[in-house]
Scaffold this motif. Structure first.
Motif, mmCIF file in Angstrom:
data_model
loop_
_atom_site.group_PDB
_atom_site.id
_atom_site.type_symbol
_atom_site.label_atom_id
_atom_site.label_comp_id
_atom_site.label_asym_id
_atom_site.label_seq_id
_atom_site.Cartn_x
_atom_site.Cartn_y
_atom_site.Cartn_z
ATOM 1 N N LYS A 22 1.581 10.129 -3.744
ATOM 2 C CA LYS A 22 2.739 10.616 -3.001
ATOM 3 C C LYS A 22 2.636 12.107 -2.744
ATOM 4 C CE LYS A 22 6.200 7.161 -3.885
ATOM 5 N NZ LYS A 22 7.504 6.853 -4.452
ATOM 6 N N ASP A 23 1.714 12.748 -3.451
ATOM 7 C CA ASP A 23 1.607 14.191 -3.331
ATOM 8 C C ASP A 23 0.294 14.562 -2.664
ATOM 9 O OD1 ASP A 23 2.900 16.495 -3.673
ATOM 10 O OD2 ASP A 23 2.758 16.559 -5.870
ATOM 11 N N VAL A 61 6.614 14.632 0.882
ATOM 12 C CA VAL A 61 6.891 13.216 0.621
ATOM 13 C C VAL A 61 8.110 13.151 -0.297
ATOM 14 C CG1 VAL A 61 6.014 11.041 -0.331
ATOM 15 C CG2 VAL A 61 4.456 12.596 0.822
ATOM 16 N N ASP A 62 9.097 12.373 0.112
ATOM 17 C CA ASP A 62 10.286 12.198 -0.719
ATOM 18 C C ASP A 62 9.929 11.306 -1.904
ATOM 19 O OD1 ASP A 62 13.413 12.451 -0.780
ATOM 20 O OD2 ASP A 62 12.953 10.355 -1.242
ATOM 21 N N LEU A 118 7.379 10.163 4.208
ATOM 22 C CA LEU A 118 6.703 11.423 4.526
ATOM 23 C C LEU A 118 7.423 12.094 5.690
ATOM 24 C CD1 LEU A 118 4.116 13.358 4.361
ATOM 25 C CD2 LEU A 118 3.143 11.858 6.102
ATOM 26 N N ARG A 119 7.957 13.278 5.434
ATOM 27 C CA ARG A 119 8.669 14.010 6.485
ATOM 28 C C ARG A 119 7.819 15.194 6.923
ATOM 29 N NH1 ARG A 119 11.889 18.597 6.795
ATOM 30 N NH2 ARG A 119 13.595 18.535 8.299
ATOM 31 N N TYR A 152 9.182 10.936 10.433
ATOM 32 C CA TYR A 152 9.446 10.276 9.155
ATOM 33 C C TYR A 152 8.575 9.029 9.096
ATOM 34 C CZ TYR A 152 13.519 13.224 10.036
ATOM 35 O OH TYR A 152 14.336 14.289 10.352
ATOM 36 N N VAL A 153 7.642 9.006 8.168
ATOM 37 C CA VAL A 153 6.790 7.825 7.995
ATOM 38 C C VAL A 153 7.306 7.079 6.777
ATOM 39 C CG1 VAL A 153 4.452 6.973 7.571
ATOM 40 C CG2 VAL A 153 4.779 9.053 8.921
ATOM 41 N N ASP A 154 7.644 5.829 6.977
ATOM 42 C CA ASP A 154 8.092 4.990 5.868
ATOM 43 C C ASP A 154 7.031 3.907 5.649
ATOM 44 O OD1 ASP A 154 9.253 3.196 4.148
ATOM 45 O OD2 ASP A 154 11.234 3.256 5.100
ATOM 46 N N PRO A 155 6.124 4.137 4.689
ATOM 47 C CA PRO A 155 5.005 3.199 4.525
ATOM 48 C C PRO A 155 5.446 1.831 3.990
ATOM 49 C CG PRO A 155 4.932 4.884 2.820
ATOM 50 C CD PRO A 155 6.073 5.235 3.721
ATOM 51 N N GLN A 156 6.574 1.790 3.279
ATOM 52 C CA GLN A 156 7.064 0.512 2.750
ATOM 53 C C GLN A 156 7.519 -0.400 3.887
ATOM 54 O OE1 GLN A 156 7.721 2.704 -0.293
ATOM 55 N NE2 GLN A 156 6.040 1.342 -0.858
ATOM 56 N N ASN A 157 8.341 0.165 4.746
ATOM 57 C CA ASN A 157 8.868 -0.612 5.879
ATOM 58 C C ASN A 157 7.981 -0.541 7.112
ATOM 59 O OD1 ASN A 157 11.556 -1.540 4.823
ATOM 60 N ND2 ASN A 157 11.734 0.663 4.475
ATOM 61 N N LYS A 158 6.874 0.173 6.992
ATOM 62 C CA LYS A 158 5.939 0.371 8.100
ATOM 63 C C LYS A 158 6.635 0.804 9.389
ATOM 64 C CE LYS A 158 2.035 -2.509 6.605
ATOM 65 N NZ LYS A 158 1.097 -1.435 6.261
#
Lengths: 82, 190
Positions: A34-35, B45-46, B52-53, B86-92
């Motif tokens: 994540k980093d 990354v949150d 990922l913003r 905003y990339v949301d890899p979980q929800n693609k």
């Protein structure tokens, strides 16, 4: 990769972009990390160069306003989804 | 206010599209001469969501129509756009929102782009833009500005698709070559 608006930052930007893309495709998308630690040094170097250019051109103030405007999007798009 | 919207299906996986998206305006794209620079301003990354913003500054060089130039005067050659993605890899999903930094007291352009998978090998691109002229007074001039920008969006959307198709194709070729090279290296070590 694309150029920087400040030609003097091109070289470090290119190195950072390459580093980031490798991390993104090989680690981030695979859920491994994540980093983005491995590119942090290059990113700081790039930002040091870029921030001078943004200030010189007066873009930094425009960006502050845009960030303010974008707060709603930040909330909407970083909220956890069900 | 005018709204422009556009949908494209790319015959590539979401992973490929979301990766190639970072080099959309690079040298592989021969249809994006109007984008002269793309700078990353921040990236994080949150921890809680894994999103990922990224904030970017996009520098464009595109001549405005002559009548707008004469109306506004000054140098309109360079313009700046602020983009947050905003990339949301979980929800693609990749969502990118952008707004104009230049001439923002006269016109407000807000764009939103979403990339999401349609299947394992297909990704959908959804684009919508809201164009609002803010200058007080003549409605005809406001409409003119909005129409003119809407037309520009349409033209750029066609170029955007063609250019990105080429970036996707090149990315796939280079990725395959890289894989091949690593394979050869492995064999050589055995």
């Amino acid at each position: 990769m694309s150029a920087s608006l400040a030609p003097e930052c091109n070289e470090v930007k290119e190195r950072y972009d390459t580093c980031f893309l490798k991390w993104y495709s090989e680690k981030y998308l695979r859920g491994a990390e994540k980093d983005n630690k491995e590119c942090a040094g290059l990113f700081n170097e790039y930002q040091k160069c870029l921030s001078v250019a943004l200030k010189d051109r007066g873009i930094d103030k425009l960006l502050d306003e845009a960030r303010e405007d974008n707060k709603e999007n930040d909330v909407r798009l970083t909220a956890p989804r069900k | 206010m005018k709204v422009f919207s556009n949908t494209v299906t790319y015959e590539y996986s979401w992973d490929e599209v979301s990766t190639a998206n970072w080099r959309k305006y690079g040298p592989w794209n021969n249809k994006s001469e109007h984008v002269i620079a793309v700078d990353t301003l921040s990236r994080r990354v949150d921890v809680a969501t894994g999103i990922l913003r990224t904030e970017r500054l996009i520098t464009c060089k595109q001549a405005a129509p002559d009548w707008i130039k004469s109306l506004l005067g000054g140098n309109m050659e360079e313009s700046f756009v602020y983009e947050a993605s905003y990339v949301d890899p979980q929800n693609k999903t990749v969502t990118m929102v952008s707004q104009n930094l230049t001439w923002s007291n006269l016109v407000r352009v807000q764009e939103e782009v979403v990339y999401k998978p349609l299947s394992e090998h297909q990704t959908q691109f959804l684009q919508s833009a809201r164009i609002t002229a803010l200058c007080g007074g003549w409605q005809r001039i406001k409409n003119g500005i909005e129409d003119s920008l809407c037309t520009r969006f349409k033209e750029n959307a066609v170029k955007g698709r063609e250019g990105f198709e080429r970036v996707l194709e090149m990315s796939r070729i280079v990725f395959a070559e890289e894989k091949e090279r690593l394979q050869q290296q492995k064999l050589a070590l055995m």
